[in-house]
Design a protein around this motif. Structure first.
Motif, PDB file in Angstrom:
ATOM      1  N   PHE A   9       0.628  -0.603  -0.471  1.00 59.26           N
ATOM      2  CA  PHE A   9       0.191  -0.177  -0.282  1.00 59.26           C
ATOM      3  C   PHE A   9       0.738   0.870   0.065  1.00 59.26           C
ATOM      4  O   PHE A   9       0.555   2.279  -1.336  1.00 59.26           O
ATOM      5  CB  PHE A   9      -1.263   0.002   1.223  1.00 59.26           C
ATOM      6  N   ARG A  10       2.118   1.575   0.829  1.00 65.84           N
ATOM      7  CA  ARG A  10       2.985   2.576   0.482  1.00 65.84           C
ATOM      8  C   ARG A  10       3.456   2.491  -0.709  1.00 65.84           C
ATOM      9  O   ARG A  10       3.521   3.396  -0.933  1.00 65.84           O
ATOM     10  CB  ARG A  10       3.422   2.236   1.850  1.00 65.84           C
ATOM     11  N   LEU A  11       3.791   1.742  -1.138  1.00 65.77           N
ATOM     12  CA  LEU A  11       4.274   1.810  -2.459  1.00 65.77           C
ATOM     13  C   LEU A  11       3.410   2.296  -3.293  1.00 65.77           C
ATOM     14  O   LEU A  11       3.751   3.204  -4.022  1.00 65.77           O
ATOM     15  CB  LEU A  11       5.384   0.063  -2.919  1.00 65.77           C
ATOM     16  N   THR A  12       2.173   1.534  -3.363  1.00 66.83           N
ATOM     17  CA  THR A  12       1.261   2.288  -4.271  1.00 66.83           C
ATOM     18  C   THR A  12       0.628   3.648  -4.356  1.00 66.83           C
ATOM     19  O   THR A  12       1.170   4.359  -5.062  1.00 66.83           O
ATOM     20  CB  THR A  12      -0.019   1.273  -3.928  1.00 66.83           C
ATOM     21  N   VAL A  13       0.997   4.278  -2.484  1.00 69.97           N
ATOM     22  CA  VAL A  13       0.439   5.486  -2.792  1.00 69.97           C
ATOM     23  C   VAL A  13       1.785   6.431  -3.078  1.00 69.97           C
ATOM     24  O   VAL A  13       1.853   7.464  -3.468  1.00 69.97           O
ATOM     25  CB  VAL A  13       0.264   5.956  -1.680  1.00 69.97           C
ATOM     26  N   LEU A  14       2.813   6.059  -2.907  1.00 70.73           N
ATOM     27  CA  LEU A  14       4.207   6.461  -3.452  1.00 70.73           C
ATOM     28  C   LEU A  14       4.622   6.752  -5.031  1.00 70.73           C
ATOM     29  O   LEU A  14       4.460   7.665  -5.120  1.00 70.73           O
ATOM     30  CB  LEU A  14       5.233   6.147  -2.900  1.00 70.73           C
ATOM     31  N   TYR A  15       4.236   5.731  -6.300  1.00 67.59           N
ATOM     32  CA  TYR A  15       4.295   6.100  -6.979  1.00 67.59           C
ATOM     33  C   TYR A  15       3.339   7.105  -7.196  1.00 67.59           C
ATOM     34  O   TYR A  15       2.928   7.552  -8.372  1.00 67.59           O
ATOM     35  CB  TYR A  15       4.082   4.403  -7.524  1.00 67.59           C
ATOM     36  N   SER A  16       1.592   6.806  -6.515  1.00 71.30           N
ATOM     37  CA  SER A  16       0.570   7.687  -7.468  1.00 71.30           C
ATOM     38  C   SER A  16       1.004   8.787  -6.986  1.00 71.30           C
ATOM     39  O   SER A  16       1.011   9.984  -8.421  1.00 71.30           O
ATOM     40  CB  SER A  16      -0.716   6.715  -6.480  1.00 71.30           C
ATOM     41  N   THR A  17       1.828   9.169  -5.989  1.00 67.71           N
ATOM     42  CA  THR A  17       1.725  10.821  -5.311  1.00 67.71           C
ATOM     43  C   THR A  17       2.767  11.233  -5.940  1.00 67.71           C
ATOM     44  O   THR A  17       2.628  12.039  -7.085  1.00 67.71           O
ATOM     45  CB  THR A  17       2.494  10.640  -3.532  1.00 67.71           C
ATOM     46  N   LEU A  18       4.110  10.430  -6.876  1.00 66.64           N
ATOM     47  CA  LEU A  18       4.826  11.144  -7.801  1.00 66.64           C
ATOM     48  C   LEU A  18       4.558  11.219  -8.897  1.00 66.64           C
ATOM     49  O   LEU A  18       4.963  12.350  -9.881  1.00 66.64           O
ATOM     50  CB  LEU A  18       6.220   9.932  -7.675  1.00 66.64           C
TER      51      LEU A  18
END
Length: 401
Positions: A9-18
């Motif tokens: 989930f954290r990777l998903t949010v990070l990728y999406s935010t970037l």
């Protein structure tokens, strides 16, 4: 709620935010570029114009209808302004849709990327201390996760080997200790606790118990030496190999003299390595102990050191009965004793001496070797890397003596 704490989930949010930030920055740059290129402005001045009608004779007459008009430049600026507003509105809508889509795509892609981690975790949970045969064996591209899986497999190989060696040592030690304990108990039951036992029987029982306890003491000392080296509790420093050989020889000089043996030295100066002097002295002492014990009365034991390339060597040669070729591969195994070590109970050995020698030498990055023929004596060689070693060569396969 576990999903929101997961790395996926954290990777998903990070990728999406970037992705959202990069797309937003790109659209902002395009928006500013268009704004400065077209100079959009709203209409600030409006005029009223009255419509006229031209008659057939060429005259114009007012029709009574008026319209608001503006300058052509201001109309163009107004069109640019509305175009820019439309671009902004659609860009914001596209950014919102892109963020939602990136969440879904990031969730799927991160799940695929972290799938090997799940396999590693499942395998690790299934592995028990009593069964270390399971391996991860990841397939796929040679990336960081594949390297992690291979590293864990290599660690499991070492752990399995260590556990097997530990179990084997415990089994062998319990077997070796069982015999002297049985001897002690039988002697006590047959002689010391029997009312009809005479002084001679009691003296014989005491001698038997003394030999058994001496054997147990040797075994415990050897096991402690093995455990200390396994625990890597030794301190390494610069060691003069010839000094170690000389000191080990001096420790056995009295015993050799008592057996009518001659100790001969052929020591070379300037042989320095990095290691633990106490354990190296013990390794040389174990070789000398066997050589003094097995050499015939009046014989000679040779202690020599030297250097071949990047390797230093320490050799102990005796004139004993020798070792059969079939037994030379097993001579460094724990608790193995050849025919010469299966003598009377008064000289029974633990079978750990040469195993400790190999362990000490290998812990220093070296190798042990034995050269022997039945009836002509044996030569044991300890090959140790020199302190100034530069290459990655292997020690010679022949005896240096």
């Amino acid at each position: 709620m576990t999903v929101f704490r997961s790395i996926r989930f954290r990777l998903t949010v990070l990728y999406s935010t970037l992705l959202f930030a990069l797309a937003g920055a790109g659209l902002a740059v395009a928006y500013v570029a268009v704004d400065r290129a077209v100079d959009p402005k709203p209409i600030t001045k409006r005029y009223e114009a009255q419509l006229v009608k031209r008659k057939s004779d060429g005259r114009t007459v007012p029709t009574g209808t008026t319209l608001e008009v503006a300058e052509v430049q201001q109309i163009e600026d107004e069109v640019n302004l509305r175009l820019l507003q439309t671009v902004r509105d659609y860009s914001l809508i596209a950014l919102g849709g892109l963020f939602v889509a990136s969440l879904g795509i990031g969730w799927v892609l991160s799940g695929r990327a972290l799938r090997p981690v799940g396999a590693i975790a499942r395998t690790a949970r299934e592995i028990q201390a009593t069964d270390l045969s399971r391996r991860i064996r990841l397939t796929g591209p040679r990336d960081e996760l594949r390297d992690l899986g291979d590293t864990i497999d290599s660690m499991l190989d070492r752990l399995e080997h260590a556990f097997q060696a530990q179990r084997q040592l415990i089994d062998d030690a319990s077997h070796e200790l069982r015999s002297p304990l049985a001897i002690i108990r039988a002697s006590l039951d047959a002689s010391l606790t029997a009312a009809e036992a005479g002084e001679q029987e009691r003296a014989g029982a005491v001698a038997t118990i003394d030999r058994a306890t001496t054997r147990m003491s040797r075994l415990v000392e050897d096991l402690l030496a093995t455990a200390r080296r396994d625990a890597d509790s030794m301190s390494d420093t610069d060691v003069d190999l010839s000094a170690v050989a000389r000191e080990a020889g001096e420790d056995f000089a009295a015993l050799a003299t008592g057996r009518g043996l001659r100790l001969r030295y052929a020591l070379e100066a300037g042989l320095t390595l990095i290691g633990d002097p106490d354990t190296l002295r013990r390794a040389a002492g174990n070789l000398l102990s066997n050589a003094v014990r097995l050499s015939p009365l009046g014989g000679a034991v040779t202690v020599a050191t030297g250097r071949v390339g990047d390797w230093l060597w320490l050799a102990v040669a005796d004139e004993g009965p020798g070792i059969a070729e079939a037994d030379q591969a097993r001579v460094f195994d724990r608790f193995w004793r050849g025919e010469a070590g299966r003598g009377g109970s008064g000289d029974r050995r633990t079978g750990l001496g040469l195993a400790i020698v190999r362990q000490i030498v290998e812990s220093h990055g070296g190798q042990v070797a034995v050269f022997s023929r039945t009836g002509t004596g044996s030569t044991f060689v300890l090959w140790l890397p020199a302190a100034d070693r530069t290459g990655d060569t292997r020690p010679p396969a022949s005896t240096p003596l």
